[in-house]
Design a protein around this motif. Structure first.
Motif, PDB file in Angstrom:
ATOM      1  N   THR A  11      -9.070  30.821   7.157  1.00 26.58           N
ATOM      2  CA  THR A  11      -8.648  32.218   7.271  1.00 26.58           C
ATOM      3  C   THR A  11      -7.136  32.332   7.276  1.00 26.58           C
ATOM      4  N   VAL A 179     -12.495  38.060   5.819  1.00 26.00           N
ATOM      5  CA  VAL A 179     -12.423  36.629   5.490  1.00 26.00           C
ATOM      6  C   VAL A 179     -13.140  35.753   6.511  1.00 26.00           C
ATOM      7  N   PRO A 180     -12.928  35.936   7.846  1.00 24.95           N
ATOM      8  CA  PRO A 180     -13.680  35.088   8.780  1.00 24.95           C
ATOM      9  C   PRO A 180     -15.191  35.179   8.610  1.00 24.95           C
TER      10      PRO A 180
END
Length: 448
Positions: A11, A179-180
């Motif tokens: 990330t 994103v995570p």
């Protein structure tokens, strides 16, 4: 402190990369837009100033010079016109800010400046031109300073800057949230692999990881399975080693104890020297086993390094053959040496003695009665052969394993000889191989 997770690292990398790419792109785009807008603004400013000079030239040519203030209409613009021989002309109201000495620095090429005025800025252009005149001289030099309030233009640039700054910021905010989640979902096969690894270990030999179906993880699974296979082999060897060592040590200690107890309870009447000789022989065998294990451990761990020196091979080999000849003769064996050894060999005599002594000792110990143990010498190689009717081709793969013996154990042979031979030959950089052909075993030792 917990180490950062792989998801957090990915990330951070993605967010950092996005920040660099989007931020750099936004800065580049802002720079290009500012330059283009500034160029357009200056063109517009120059166009109005040139239109003002055209009006002045027409009026002067007609002989009716007037103040051209009406050209500006109601726009926020100011000017100051200075012509040689004429009084300065200014707009109404006059320019709020005038650069010091501007008529002297104005040239035929337009010069643009920005002036501070209150809380805003003024955009100005100054240049010189030739004005036609109805009187002599026919032309005169004039300089014009034209300026406009550029607060509206600056507000437009600020609005564009905010748009270009907020777009990457919004994209980064979305990336920080999305994103995570995406990374954790993408790392789901890794978590599944970790769960499958949980039940694999020395307590469960033979287990392997199944293929993950992921191109990036399959090589890792294959390598891990290779490590598991080597671990199982190592554990099997260690178990065999521990079992063999325990057996050898327990057997000899049991012999010593039995001998002592029997002589104590039921004296045999033998002489004390004979009894002590038997005890010494058992102790010597146990000492030989422990010494062989220590040397083998040092060789395999790299602690025992060869001390190479020139060695005359012919007399050295003759001494070792003579050392085994008495035992061979007692068993009805013949020892035959064929070929001529090289004059000198650069090697470690002690380690070479371990190799040759064990090979000759095994040949004389396990050859059938009446056989001929042959030592054949050629260029760069030595071959020791003897009859081995009890061996099978599959047994050659087990040569060199600790405490492995095909036949019943002989006195002083704990099954460590060939393991020592392999380790010493490897330390000397020699090639050792065993061949079984027509019931005859050959140990071939080669050197460069």
């Amino acid at each position: 402190m917990k180490p950062p997770s792989l998801a957090a690292r990915i990330t951070l990398l993605l967010v950092g990369t996005s920040l660099a790419v989007l931020g750099g792109g936004a800065l580049l785009m802002d720079w290009r837009i500012d330059r283009a807008m500034e160029s357009r603004y200056r063109e517009n400013l120059l166009t109005q100033a040139q239109a003002l000079t055209t009006v002045v030239e027409i009026e002067q040519a007609a002989g009716e010079p007037q103040q051209p203030a009406g050209l500006l209409g109601e726009s926020d613009g100011w000017y100051e016109l200075r012509c040689e021989g004429l009084a300065p002309q200014r707009s109404t109201p006059p320019p709020p800010a005038v650069p010091a000495g501007w008529p002297q620095i104005a040239g035929t090429t337009p010069r643009f400046v920005n002036l501070r005025h209150g809380s805003g800025r003024l955009g100005a252009v100054m240049f010189a031109f030739q004005e036609p005149s109805a009187t002599r001289p026919p032309t005169r030099r004039c300089t014009l300073l034209f300026m406009q309030d550029r607060r509206a233009f600056d507000r437009l640039l600020t609005t564009l800057d905010w748009i270009l700054a907020l777009s990457p910021a919004l994209a980064l905010l979305v990336a920080l949230v999305a994103v995570p989640l995406i990374v954790r979902r993408g790392l789901k096969p890794v978590r599944a692999l970790v769960e499958r690894m949980r039940d694999i270990g020395p307590h469960a030999p033979g287990q392997r990881l199944p293929a993950s179906g992921t191109r990036e993880l399959d090589p890792l699974v294959a390598r891990f399975n290779d490590v598991l296979a080597r671990m199982d082999e190592g554990l099997a060897r260690e178990r065999q080693f521990a079992s063999g060592l325990a057996h050898e040590t327990r057997t000899r200690l049991a012999e010593l104890r039995a001998l002592a107890e029997v002589e104590a309870r039921y004296p045999s009447g033998r002489e004390l020297g004979q009894i002590l000789g038997e005890i010494g022989q058992i102790g010597a065998e146990l000492e030989a086993t422990v010494s062989a294990l220590l040397l083998l451990t040092r060789l395999q761990s790299g602690l025992e390094q060869p001390q190479r020196q020139p060695l005359e091979l012919a007399p050295w080999l003759e001494r070792h053959v003579q050392r085994h000849r008495a035992y061979a003769t007692a068993r009805g064996l013949a020892l035959a040496v064929n070929g001529t050894p090289p004059a000198h060999l650069h090697t470690d005599p002690a380690l070479l003695e371990v190799v040759l002594g064990n090979l000759l000792g095994n040949a004389c110990a396990y050859a059938p009665d009446g056989d001929t143990v042959k030592v054949d010498l050629a260029r760069g190689r030595l071959c020791i052969s003897n009859a081995a009717p009890g061996l099978e081709p599959a047994d050659l793969a087990r040569f060199g394993q600790r405490f492995w013996r095909k036949q019943a154990p002989h006195a002083g042979h704990a099954g460590l000889g060939l393991a020592l031979v392999h380790a010493a030959a490897e330390a000397l950089g020699m090639d050792l191989r065993f061949e079984l052909e027509d019931g005859r075993l050959s140990a071939v030792l080669g050197w460069g």
